[in-house]
Design a protein around this motif. Structure first.
Motif, short mmCIF file in Angstrom:
data_model
loop_
_atom_site.label_atom_id
_atom_site.label_comp_id
_atom_site.label_asym_id
_atom_site.label_seq_id
_atom_site.Cartn_x
_atom_site.Cartn_y
_atom_site.Cartn_z
N GLU A 245 0.91 -1.31 0.15
CA GLU A 245 -0.08 0.01 -0.31
C GLU A 245 0.94 1.17 -0.13
O GLU A 245 0.30 2.17 -0.48
CB GLU A 245 -0.93 0.07 1.26
CG GLU A 245 -2.15 -1.22 1.01
CD GLU A 245 -3.10 -0.89 2.10
OE1 GLU A 245 -3.45 0.17 2.41
OE2 GLU A 245 -3.51 -2.02 2.83
N PHE A 272 -3.24 -1.96 -6.29
CA PHE A 272 -2.76 -0.55 -6.00
C PHE A 272 -2.86 0.23 -7.11
O PHE A 272 -2.20 1.59 -6.73
CB PHE A 272 -2.06 -0.22 -4.60
CG PHE A 272 -2.36 -1.27 -3.62
CD1 PHE A 272 -3.45 -0.76 -2.32
CD2 PHE A 272 -1.71 -2.47 -3.38
CE1 PHE A 272 -3.56 -1.71 -1.64
CE2 PHE A 272 -2.00 -3.20 -2.39
CZ PHE A 272 -2.98 -2.91 -1.50
N LEU A 273 -3.19 -0.10 -8.19
CA LEU A 273 -2.75 0.84 -9.54
C LEU A 273 -3.60 2.14 -9.37
O LEU A 273 -2.89 3.26 -10.06
CB LEU A 273 -2.88 0.01 -10.78
CG LEU A 273 -1.96 -1.00 -10.97
CD1 LEU A 273 -2.42 -1.92 -12.40
CD2 LEU A 273 -0.58 -0.34 -11.29
N GLU A 274 -4.58 2.03 -8.93
CA GLU A 274 -5.64 3.45 -8.92
C GLU A 274 -4.81 4.55 -8.23
O GLU A 274 -4.68 5.70 -8.46
CB GLU A 274 -6.88 3.18 -8.35
CG GLU A 274 -7.78 2.47 -9.29
CD GLU A 274 -8.00 3.13 -10.47
OE1 GLU A 274 -8.11 4.41 -10.65
OE2 GLU A 274 -8.03 2.43 -11.67
N THR A 275 -4.02 3.94 -7.01
CA THR A 275 -3.22 5.08 -6.36
C THR A 275 -2.02 5.41 -7.02
O THR A 275 -1.99 6.68 -6.94
CB THR A 275 -2.85 4.34 -4.94
OG1 THR A 275 -3.68 3.62 -4.19
CG2 THR A 275 -1.96 5.30 -4.06
N TYR A 276 -1.51 4.88 -7.86
CA TYR A 276 -0.34 5.23 -8.64
C TYR A 276 -1.07 6.33 -9.61
O TYR A 276 -0.24 7.39 -9.83
CB TYR A 276 0.24 3.87 -9.43
CG TYR A 276 1.46 4.12 -10.31
CD1 TYR A 276 2.37 5.11 -10.24
CD2 TYR A 276 1.36 3.59 -11.54
CE1 TYR A 276 3.05 5.31 -11.12
CE2 TYR A 276 2.33 3.60 -12.41
CZ TYR A 276 3.58 4.54 -12.17
OH TYR A 276 4.33 4.83 -13.07
N ARG A 277 -2.02 6.10 -10.24
CA ARG A 277 -2.67 6.77 -11.43
C ARG A 277 -3.17 8.09 -10.73
O ARG A 277 -2.98 9.17 -11.31
CB ARG A 277 -3.90 6.08 -12.08
CG ARG A 277 -3.32 4.98 -12.94
CD ARG A 277 -4.26 4.38 -13.79
NE ARG A 277 -3.98 3.06 -14.32
CZ ARG A 277 -4.35 1.89 -14.15
NH1 ARG A 277 -5.19 1.67 -12.99
NH2 ARG A 277 -3.84 0.86 -15.00
N ARG A 278 -3.50 8.06 -9.38
CA ARG A 278 -3.89 9.37 -8.76
C ARG A 278 -2.80 10.16 -8.25
O ARG A 278 -2.66 11.54 -8.47
CB ARG A 278 -4.69 8.95 -7.56
CG ARG A 278 -5.19 10.13 -6.65
CD ARG A 278 -6.50 9.70 -5.80
NE ARG A 278 -5.92 8.47 -4.98
CZ ARG A 278 -5.10 8.68 -3.77
NH1 ARG A 278 -4.92 9.75 -3.42
NH2 ARG A 278 -5.01 7.50 -3.26
N PRO A 281 0.09 10.76 -11.83
CA PRO A 281 -0.47 10.57 -13.25
C PRO A 281 0.80 10.57 -14.50
O PRO A 281 0.43 10.07 -15.39
CB PRO A 281 -1.47 11.43 -13.34
CG PRO A 281 -0.91 12.69 -12.42
CD PRO A 281 -0.34 11.99 -11.36
N ALA A 306 0.06 -2.64 -17.42
CA ALA A 306 -0.43 -1.85 -16.08
C ALA A 306 0.67 -0.52 -15.93
O ALA A 306 0.25 0.62 -15.87
CB ALA A 306 -0.42 -2.53 -15.01
#
Length: 625
Positions: A245, A272-278, A281, A306
């Motif tokens: 995380e 946890f890829l959404e965290t990366y993109r957020r 970016p 990914a």
């Protein structure tokens, strides 16, 4: 040890000299980075290494002294390991290891000193001197400047003008098929040759930054992560251990160009890829790297999609360093292959040691500067592994028509559990030493993220039924956690051949028939809650009360997530120990232990409430009684 060609060293060739050279070239450019800490420059790092070497010499540490480093992961561990590599023989030891395993490794390596961040742990070795890092052994201060202009610096070793490049600087244990792990001495020449091969293979330079989430207990973290980055002149990010995380917040903060991990680590960060993109970016990795155990081609495709970056598979060993690697773009990568030889001579040979043709499977043998000169004080192992100037790896492989190497398994019976190689016979001996066990056999089973998992079957002595849970608890106290089988099954007998030897190849069928007999649904609300958490973390459809967490696809990283979620679900004030699922791997056992912990907590709270009701006089009288 086997004879090695004599080499003459007339100039400084050691790790400290390499960093001093980088200090002259890079000056105040960052060498080490960590959360909450100012960057440590190459100039400051080089000066501190010289100061630390001077201090170590003053207390009796010589280049041949064996100095154990037992520290929690983080920048402090990286600095301490690096200083020890420069000044003595470094022996990395896991601070989380069981007392038996920890003590054995200290004694087996005959450590003279130990650098540790723990003032409490016992170190059972007569004459061993302990230095607590941060107290007796000082780390660099927070200033990133040295007061010595980089332009006035001259490259030199931290302790003397010349360094024997063949002097041992790192001593590691590795496992074979015997119960006792072998000791692998690596020289300054060995580790620097491997680091330079990595730099060449990955196309690294000062512009690169590595997020090193591999442990500094092994070659992967020490050489591939740390030394490779310093040889390239880049920056090394030193996290305080791996947390899936927290991975992408680190990426967002430090913007690494690459990271190196195991298949288990790669799998752990994907949710946890959404965290990366957020958080990041616009960040892009230049490449990812995977090693220590085979990685499925399907996982490679998922990771590359990914991250939008190529994943480079590689092959190396403690004894040989970097053997082969898929080249960084624009070089050709072949998923499923461990790439092409980098800086070693590599052959695939038959039983008569003659070269095999492309496509034919045989043993992989290597030679070159990164290969150890031989196991320490083990003539039998050296006679087997080192022949005619070549190191016989014990691994099976084949070359294709383009010179790419493919691994095809191992000659020996070693279990590769997530990159940690375990000798089954060592586990056999540990199990057989427990009360009620007549004999035991450990072996590997396929696992989706670890590559292989370790399981075992045991035959009981006549008498009361064996308590498998008690066996696990005892093993956790005696062995390193990764050596404790995920599942232990009691059998009537072990399959044997005509000679009487155990046929490990048949154990998987025996184990599977007993462990896959089916598991009933959860029978209590606590079991249902635990099953739901396990299903969520593993993405499994149905988990029964008797299903084994690890055999269902779990690993140490997902185990930590399950333990944390269970603590919340059961209202525990503090998270259970990290090895909770290693001790209680089934839904039934885990639920019972969580209920016990909750009851224990409630009793503590009740007792505290009763004490708070007492007057000062009553409390004083109670304490005096």
């Amino acid at each position: 040890m086997p004879e090695a060609p004599a080499r003459t060293v007339t100039t400084a060739h050691g790790i400290a000299a390499m960093i001093a050279q980088q200090a002259m070239l890079r000056g105040d450019a960052p060498a080490l980075l960590a959360q909450g800490e100012p960057p440590l420059s190459y100039a400051r790092l080089s000066d501190w290494l010289e100061q630390s070497a001077t201090f170590l010499r003053s207390i009796g540490v010589t280049r041949t002294s064996r100095v154990a480093v037992s520290m929690q992961p983080g920048p402090e561990a990286a600095l301490t390991t690096l200083a020890t590599l420069c000044a003595a023989v470094c022996i990395p030891l896991d601070p989380a290891a069981g007392e038996d395993d920890f003590g054995f490794r200290l004694r087996d390596c005959a450590a003279d000193f130990v650098l540790t961040d723990s003032a409490e742990r016992a170190f059972p070795l007569p004459g061993l001197r302990r230095l607590v890092v941060g107290r007796e052994f000082r780390l660099p201060g927070r200033s990133t400047r040295t007061g010595v202009p980089a332009s006035n610096r001259a490259p030199h070793d931290a302790t003397c003008d010349t360094v024997d490049a063949d002097a041992t600087c790192l001593l590691l244990h590795t496992s074979g098929t015997t119960a006792m792990p072998k000791r692998v001495p690596l020289s300054q020449r060995n580790v620097l040759a491997s680091a330079r091969a990595n730099t060449q293979a990955f196309g690294l330079g000062p512009q690169d930054r590595c997020l090193n989430v591999l442990s500094l207990l092994h070659v992967g973290g020490i050489v591939t992560g740390m030394l490779t980055t310093l040889v390239s002149g880049g920056s090394l990010v030193c996290p305080r251990g791996f947390d899936a995380e927290a991975f992408f917040p680190l990426v967002a903060e430090f913007e690494p160009t690459w990271y190196t991990g195991t298949p288990t680590i790669h799998l752990a960060v994907l949710p946890f890829l959404e965290t990366y993109r957020r958080l990041a970016p616009n960040h892009r990795f230049r490449f990812l790297r995977s090693a220590t155990s085979p990685i499925a081609t399907e996982l490679i495709a998922r990771l590359e999609c990914a991250f939008g970056a190529p994943l480079l598979e590689a092959y190396g060993m403690t004894e040989a360093g970097r053997i082969s690697c898929n080249p960084a773009p624009p070089g050709l990568r072949k998923p499923g292959s461990v790439g092409v030889p980098v800086a070693l001579d590599v052959r695939v040979v038959g039983s008569d040691s003659t070269d095999l043709r492309c496509g034919e499977i045989g043993e992989i043998v290597v030679r070159g500067d990164s290969v150890t000169r031989g196991y320490l004080d083990d003539d039998v192992a050296n006679t087997t592994a080192f022949r005619d100037g070549w190191f016989h790896t014990g691994d099976l492989g084949r070359f294709d028509e383009d010179g790419y190497l493919f691994l095809e398994g191992r000659i020996k019976e070693v279990v590769n559990r997530g990159g940690r190689k375990i000798a089954p016979r060592e586990i056999d001996a540990a199990l057989a030493a427990l009360p009620g066990v007549r004999e035991a056999a450990a072996f590997g089973m396929p696992h989706p993220s670890l590559g292989e998992d370790l399981v075992a079957v045991v035959v009981a002595e006549p008498g009361p039924p064996l308590d498998v849970q008690a066996l696990r608890t005892e093993l956790l106290a005696r062995l390193a956690r990764h050596k404790v089988p995920s599942s232990i099954v009691v059998v009537d007998s072990l399959p044997r051949g005509a000679s009487g030897k155990i046929q490990r190849s048949k154990l998987a069928a025996v184990f599977g028939a007993l462990s896959e007999a089916g598991s009933s649904s959860p029978q209590t609300p606590a079991e249902a809650a635990v099953a739901a958490i396990v299903e969520s973390v593993l993405g499994a459809d149905t988990i029964g009360r008797g299903d084994n967490f690890f055999l269902s696809g779990g690993d140490s990283l997902s185990a930590a997530r399950v333990a944390a979620r269970c603590a919340t679900a059961f209202g525990l004030a503090r998270a259970p120990a990290a090895n909770l699922l290693f001790a209680y791997p089934t839904v039934e056992a885990l639920a019972a232990e969580l209920l016990r912990l909750r009851q224990e907590q409630a009793m503590d709270e009740e007792m505290l409430a009763q004490l708070e009701q007492l007057s000062d006089e009553e409390l004083a009288r109670l304490l005096s009684d």
